[in-house]
Every structure is written in structure tokens, then in C-alpha cells.
Enzyme design. Structure first.
Site, PDB file in Angstrom:
ATOM      1  N   ASP A  92     -10.957 -19.969   3.120  1.00  0.00           N
ATOM      2  CA  ASP A  92      -9.838 -19.035   2.993  1.00  0.00           C
ATOM      3  C   ASP A  92      -9.886 -18.104   4.205  1.00  0.00           C
ATOM      4  O   ASP A  92     -10.963 -17.785   4.704  1.00  0.00           O
ATOM      5  CB  ASP A  92     -10.003 -18.259   1.686  1.00  0.00           C
ATOM      6  CG  ASP A  92      -8.848 -17.318   1.409  1.00  0.00           C
ATOM      7  OD1 ASP A  92      -7.923 -17.245   2.238  1.00  0.00           O
ATOM      8  OD2 ASP A  92      -8.882 -16.655   0.366  1.00  0.00           O
ATOM      9  N   ASP A 271      -8.189 -24.038  -6.536  1.00  0.00           N
ATOM     10  CA  ASP A 271      -9.475 -23.349  -6.551  1.00  0.00           C
ATOM     11  C   ASP A 271      -9.336 -22.124  -7.428  1.00  0.00           C
ATOM     12  O   ASP A 271      -8.235 -21.599  -7.605  1.00  0.00           O
ATOM     13  CB  ASP A 271      -9.903 -22.918  -5.140  1.00  0.00           C
ATOM     14  CG  ASP A 271      -9.178 -21.652  -4.704  1.00  0.00           C
ATOM     15  OD1 ASP A 271      -9.814 -20.574  -4.735  1.00  0.00           O
ATOM     16  OD2 ASP A 271      -7.987 -21.711  -4.353  1.00  0.00           O
TER      17      ASP A 271
END
Length: 376
Positions: A92, A271
């Protein structure tokens, strides 16, 4: 990176595919355990490989940048070598973490100035240095730097935030194209669709992101407090715009039933910290529904944690024993609950894939969504 779309369910928009990266193949739909600082909490990499069968895990740019720092990661040869995970990795960009530091950051055109949650030191994230940072971390899939607007956001703010994300994306793409992988293997950039819960903004953002023709595409800014119905509406709208020949990643989602519903809308990758975070607090997700293992009703229940679970690591333990561990404050309880939940999530998407390939997903999903939400 190569994405093969193998089958689309006739009764929904659910897809089964295969993603090939430099560190291995990923069968989609897939759930990705979150390893924020280079580790999935309370779970070893060997357990991720053997007990959970995770095909890909996450790291977070914000946290890894602060600790252990880029020098250490680079000296180690990248995150794969640093944490001993030889399968695919995704990072990320840190945009969500910056969003969560609302009282300790300032967003401007250049990037975002923020204070470390560790020692209060000040740092600047820009689209360019976030690309450089993710090059050094070395994930197979890296995310563009975006701003994640809070929920609720008024229309004007959501539009301004989306437009900033698009401008930052152009800078990310430029920097990514100008630089080479640090460790010699391919990395892939995913841009992120924003737009809060406004349909016109989501459509515009999805069209802009699709036009960049990146390796895959992500949907951000959902599961931040909005009603589930709004999440599904935004997700369906965006999936209808994003190209069918690229993987679609819905960030930070969610419960098992959220995952099944969004698979039915055309999402391939998920996720969430929920399986480990909730597991550490005694909440178990099972094929029969949700269990709060701390409840006294499980004190003398000597049946398996989940009789339908394929996870060998937790199948030998009973509900009574796991409750005892939590009541006694034993770390093993949190570890077993985390392993169980992650294994369940991976089994769930594996079964969803099987149902998609068999052409039975839509019917199966309707029954499963109801069952999974039952409080036992």
C-alpha cells in the site's frame, strides 16, 4: 505481470482468473493477509505458507518507511529477503495511513506532510518519493499515492480530493516509468479509484484510472464507515467501468460476506486486517457463522473450533480449549484465532473460485452470505 481471465459466472459478475508475478502465481479471487510492518501479526511466514496457504501478503509503505527504514530494507535486498517471504508481495502506498493521521498531517499539491506516530518527527510523502520508496521495498505490486477522503465527505471536498488523486497519479506514473526495479524483477503499478460515495465522481475516477492502462486497478475509499449498501453500489459502478482484462483490487474489505458480495460484482483481490484483529479479540469466522470465543457458552464445548475447516493447525483444538487460552491471557489463543481466521478467509475465496468455475457461484453465494452472518 500477466492476468488471465479464466471464467465469468453466468449468474453474476464473479470472475475466476490467474495472476502471474515475478514471485509466483495467484489464483483469483484472492484474499491477501495484511503484514503491515513486514509481518502478519501473531503468524509466522511458515504458518502463512503451510497452514493458511496465503498466495500473496501485504506490506505498508508508511510503516516500513518509518521502521525499520529504507536503508535496512535495501541492505537486506528488499522486503522479500528481509522477512523471508518468497511469494508475491503488495505494498500500500501509505495514502490510507496518512488519511488516518488527520490531526497530524497537511495535504498540499506537492504531497503530504505528516508527523510520525512513533516519535513525532515530520516527513513529506510525494507521488515521486512514494514510488521510490516502493521500489526499494521491492513489492511485486505497488500502489499509486492517493488521498483517501473520510466518510462522510461533502461533494466539494470529495471532488477536490479525487482530482488531486488523479494529478498525483500522473506524477506516480511518470516517476515509475523513469525508474528501474532495484532488485532486477518486474514491479507493477496499480492506480486507485476514489470519489467517496458519489456516483458521478466514482464513474469519472474509474474512467480516468482505466485510461491509464496500468497493470491492474484498485478501488479505494470504501469500508471507511459508509453503509454496506453504498459500498456495494460504488463497487458495482466502478467494476462496470474498469477493464475486464485487468485485475481489480478492493482495498481494505472486509467481512466474509462483504467479500462474497463484492466477488459477485467483479472484484478479484481483497485485503483486510479484520481476520487477525478480530481474532486477537476472540472473534472467529466459521463456515457456520461468527463465534465470540470468550463467551461462557463455549467453556465446556469440546467440539473442534470449526468442524468444516481445512486448517490442520487449528482443527485439533476445541472451542473449550481456545476459550480457556483467552480467559487465561495466553498468547497462543490470539495466535490460533488469527491462524484460524486467515485460513478460513483463504478457504472461502478458494471455494468461491471453485463455484465460479463450476457455474454455481450465484446460488451458492446467496446461501453462504446468510449463513456467515449468523451469530453463534
Amino acid at each position: 505481470m500477466k492476468f488471465e481471465l479464466l471464467h465469468t459466472d453466468a449468474g453474476s459478475k464473479a470472475r475466476a482468473g490467474k495472476l502471474t508475478t515475478a514471485h509466483g502465481e495467484i489464483e483469483t479471487p484472492i484474499f491477501m493477509p495484511v503484514g503491515t510492518v513486514g509481518s502478519v501479526k501473531a503468524v509466522t511466514q511458515e504458518q502463512l505458507r503451510t497452514d493458511i496457504n496465503a498466495q500473496i501478503i501485504l506490506g505498508n509503505t508508511y510503516h516500513l518507511y518509518l521502521r525499520p527504514g529504507l536503508d535496512i530494507i535495501k541492505q537486506a535486498g528488499g522486503l522479500h529477503k528481509f522477512n523471508g517471504w518468497e511469494r508475491p508481495l503488495l505494498t500500500d502506498s501509505g495514502g490510507y495511513q496518512v488519511f488516518s493521521l488527520a490531526n497530524n498531517r497537511k495535504i498540499k499539491e506537492e504531497g503530504c506532510v505528516f508527523q510520525s506516530h512513533i516519535d513525532g518527527s515530520r516527513h513529506l510523502f510525494t507521488p515521486e518519493n512514494v514510488m521510490d520508496t516502493q521500489r526499494i521495498i521491492g513489492a511485486d505490486i505497488i500502489m499509486a499515492f492517493d488521498e483517501c477522503p473520510p466518510y462522510p465527505s461533502d461533494y466539494r471536498y470529495a471532488k477536490k480530493s479525487m482530482e488531486l488523486t488523479h494529478r498525483w497519479l500522473d506524477r506516480c506514473i511518470k516517476r515509475f516509468a523513469e525508474t528501474e526495479p532495484v532488485y532486477g524483477y518486474e514491479q507493477n503499478l496499480f492506480p486507485i479509484v476514489q470519489g467517496s460515495t458519489y456516483k458521478d465522481l466514482r464513474k469519472i475516477s474509474a474512467e480516468v484510472i482505466a485510461s491509464k492502462e496500468c497493470a491492474g486497478n484498485a478501488i479505494g475509499g470504501l469500508s471507511v464507515g459508509e453503509p454496506e449498501a453504498d459500498m456495494y453500489e460504488m463497487c458495482e459502478l466502478v467494476c462496470d467501468v474498469l477493464p475486464t482484462d485487468k485485475p481489480r483490487y478492493l482495498m481494505g474489505v472486509g467481512t466474509p460476506w462483504n467479500i462474497l458480495q463484492n466477488i459477485s460484482l467483479g472484484v478479484d483481490m481483497f485485503d483486510c486486517v479484520m481476520p487477525t484483529r478480530n481474532g486477537r479479540n476472540g472473534m472467529l469466522f466459521t463456515w457456520n457463522g461468527v463465534i465470540n470465543i470468550k463467551n461462557k457458552k463455549w467453556a465446556d464445548d469440546f467440539t473442534p473450533i470449526d468442524e468444516n475447516s481445512a486448517c490442520v493447525a487449528t482443527s485439533k483444538y476445541t472451542k473449550a480449549y481456545l476459550r480457556h487460552l483467552f480467559v487465561a491471557g495466553e498468547i497462543l489463543g490470539m495466535q490460533l484465532a488469527s491462524i484460524h481466521n486467515l485460513a478460513f478467509y483463504l478457504d472461502l475465496v478458494k471455494e468461491a473460485r471453485k463455484q465460479i468455475l463450476a457455474g454455481t457461484f450465484a446460488t451458492w453465494k446467496e446461501g453462504m452470505v446468510k449463513q456467515l452472518q449468523v451469530r453463534l
